[in-house]
Design an enzyme around this catalytic site. Structure first.
Site, mmCIF file in Angstrom:
data_model
loop_
_atom_site.group_PDB
_atom_site.id
_atom_site.type_symbol
_atom_site.label_atom_id
_atom_site.label_comp_id
_atom_site.label_asym_id
_atom_site.label_seq_id
_atom_site.Cartn_x
_atom_site.Cartn_y
_atom_site.Cartn_z
ATOM 1 N N ASN A 156 1.103 3.446 -3.012
ATOM 2 C CA ASN A 156 1.524 3.911 -4.347
ATOM 3 C C ASN A 156 0.979 5.306 -4.664
ATOM 4 O O ASN A 156 1.692 6.158 -5.194
ATOM 5 C CB ASN A 156 1.015 2.960 -5.441
ATOM 6 C CG ASN A 156 1.660 1.593 -5.371
ATOM 7 O OD1 ASN A 156 2.609 1.385 -4.620
ATOM 8 N ND2 ASN A 156 1.142 0.657 -6.139
ATOM 9 N N GLU A 216 1.495 -13.418 12.137
ATOM 10 C CA GLU A 216 2.075 -12.293 12.884
ATOM 11 C C GLU A 216 1.920 -11.052 12.007
ATOM 12 O O GLU A 216 2.222 -11.090 10.811
ATOM 13 C CB GLU A 216 3.558 -12.557 13.175
ATOM 14 C CG GLU A 216 3.814 -13.740 14.091
ATOM 15 C CD GLU A 216 3.230 -13.536 15.487
ATOM 16 O OE1 GLU A 216 3.225 -12.395 15.974
ATOM 17 O OE2 GLU A 216 2.771 -14.535 16.084
ATOM 18 N N ASN A 267 -11.152 -2.784 -5.246
ATOM 19 C CA ASN A 267 -10.403 -1.817 -6.072
ATOM 20 C C ASN A 267 -11.070 -1.522 -7.421
ATOM 21 O O ASN A 267 -10.753 -0.524 -8.070
ATOM 22 C CB ASN A 267 -8.957 -2.279 -6.296
ATOM 23 C CG ASN A 267 -8.077 -2.158 -5.057
ATOM 24 O OD1 ASN A 267 -7.144 -2.942 -4.853
ATOM 25 N ND2 ASN A 267 -8.341 -1.171 -4.202
ATOM 26 N N ASP A 305 0.830 -1.212 0.000
ATOM 27 C CA ASP A 305 0.000 0.000 0.000
ATOM 28 C C ASP A 305 0.862 1.258 0.000
ATOM 29 O O ASP A 305 1.962 1.277 0.555
ATOM 30 C CB ASP A 305 -0.913 -0.024 1.241
ATOM 31 C CG ASP A 305 -2.071 0.951 1.101
ATOM 32 O OD1 ASP A 305 -2.415 1.322 -0.041
ATOM 33 O OD2 ASP A 305 -2.628 1.359 2.147
HETATM 34 C C1 IPE Z 1 -5.451 -2.819 -0.161
HETATM 35 O O1 IPE Z 1 -5.144 -1.492 -0.301
HETATM 36 C C2 IPE Z 1 -5.466 -3.500 -1.492
HETATM 37 C C3 IPE Z 1 -4.178 -3.641 -2.157
HETATM 38 C C4 IPE Z 1 -3.016 -3.285 -1.685
HETATM 39 C C5 IPE Z 1 -4.217 -4.270 -3.463
HETATM 40 P P1 IPE Z 1 -6.272 -0.381 -0.406
HETATM 41 O O2 IPE Z 1 -5.572 0.909 -0.526
HETATM 42 O O3 IPE Z 1 -7.227 -0.719 -1.480
HETATM 43 O O4 IPE Z 1 -7.026 -0.511 1.001
HETATM 44 P P2 IPE Z 1 -7.873 0.545 1.823
HETATM 45 O O5 IPE Z 1 -8.877 1.110 0.856
HETATM 46 O O6 IPE Z 1 -6.932 1.603 2.295
HETATM 47 O O7 IPE Z 1 -8.471 -0.223 2.939
HETATM 48 C C1 IPE Z 2 -1.794 0.183 -3.329
HETATM 49 O O1 IPE Z 2 -1.539 1.532 -3.348
HETATM 50 C C2 IPE Z 2 -1.992 -0.381 -4.710
HETATM 51 C C3 IPE Z 2 -3.359 -0.810 -5.007
HETATM 52 C C4 IPE Z 2 -4.349 -0.805 -4.169
HETATM 53 C C5 IPE Z 2 -3.615 -1.263 -6.350
HETATM 54 P P1 IPE Z 2 -2.718 2.604 -3.286
HETATM 55 O O2 IPE Z 2 -3.098 2.947 -4.691
HETATM 56 O O3 IPE Z 2 -3.816 2.123 -2.445
HETATM 57 O O4 IPE Z 2 -1.966 3.816 -2.625
HETATM 58 P P2 IPE Z 2 -2.585 4.859 -1.587
HETATM 59 O O5 IPE Z 2 -3.109 4.088 -0.429
HETATM 60 O O6 IPE Z 2 -3.650 5.614 -2.323
HETATM 61 O O7 IPE Z 2 -1.416 5.721 -1.229
HETATM 62 MG MG MG Z 3 -4.205 2.343 -0.449
#
Ligand code: IPE
Ligand code: IPE
Ligand code: MG
Length: 251
Positions: A23, A211, A69, A21
């Protein structure tokens, strides 16, 4: 491998799962679009497989796209699917070289054709590799997995001579046979990057005794050093599975 990890190799996590998470926040901080963050994140995802293998991990689950997503902006979803279709074939030679067996967890049927084809090709080409198993969680949801296993268990029970007895005798292990993850070991270490402390529908059943390790590092900044820190932290934990500390130490 660091001397410290080598010493304690008996306690290495067999199956590590990562919620990759951060990106989007990484991209924003750089003044870039979200897709740039996903691109950098995908490079790190490629690298982490090699790092995990070098550290002695046997199974690595990477959460790449959750069932939730799909609700993101269309352009972002399309970009993520294209990334998969473009980068996976490019990564194949490296996976072969590193003896990586690629597979997916989740329902890949709604993925665009090009992404599905890339996934199927990678799974087929790497099926005899045995250095490390990379489980890419795609259109994956832990609740959906439990629901699917419930339906499959009920269908199995209904096909038995006495369905009521079959349901009565259903065990945890029999139920797990119907889960998508039935050929994968339960999760030992669950890492989430990006600072949030939640599971977000990742391996629900199999995280029962995992864990948990949360890191503030945004996924595109994740390095081998960070993974090593997580594993060293895991090695200092006492996994009690409901027992007392004394019981665990004596056994
Ligand atoms: C979890 O991240 C899903 C992936 C890393 C693929 P999200 O960014 O979608 O999760 P939430 O929305 O913060 O719970
Ligand atoms: C995780 O990064 C990747 C996917 C869920 C595909 P995010 O896109 O959720 O990144 P943030 O949480 O918005 O920073
Ligand atoms: Mg995210």
């Amino acid at each position: 491998m660091s001397p410290r990890l080598e010493e304690a190799s008996a306690t290495l996590p067999y199956h590590v799962g990562i919620i990759m998470d951060g990106n989007g926040r990484w991209a924003k901080a750089q003044g870039k679009g979200r897709l740039e963050g996903h691109k950098k994140g995908a490079e790190v995802a490629r690298d982490v497989v090699r790092w995990a293998k070098n550290l002695g991990v046997k199974q690595l689950s990477l959460y790449a796209f959750s069932t939730e997503n799909w609700q993101r902006p269309k352009l972002e979803v399309r970009g993520l699917m294209s990334l998969l279709a473009i980068l996976l074939p490019k990564t194949l030679p490296e996976m072969m070289q590193n003896n990586v067996r690629f597979c997916t967890l989740g329902d890949i049927s709604p993925l665009p054709h090009s992404a599905r084809k890339a996934v199927e090709q990678a799974s087929e080409r790497t099926k005899n590799n045995d250095g490390i198993e990379l489980i890419l969680c795609l259109n994956y949801g832990g609740q959906q997995e439990v629901l699917a296993a419930t339906k499959a268990s009920l269908q199995w029970a209904l096909a038995q001579d006495d369905p009521n007895v079959a349901i009565e005798n259903l065990t945890l292990s029999k139920f797990r046979d119907h889960m998508w993850c039935h050929q994968i070991a339960p999760l030992d270490l669950l890492i989430r990057t990006g600072g949030e402390m939640r599971i977000s529908n990742f391996h629900l059943w199999d995280a029962a005794y995992a864990e948990l390790y949360f890191s503030d590092v945004l996924w595109p900044d994740y390095s081998q050093h960070h993974l090593q820190l997580a594993i060293e932290n895991y090695q200092r934990r006492e996994r009690r599975y409901g027992l007392t500390s004394e019981q665990v130490t004596h056994e």
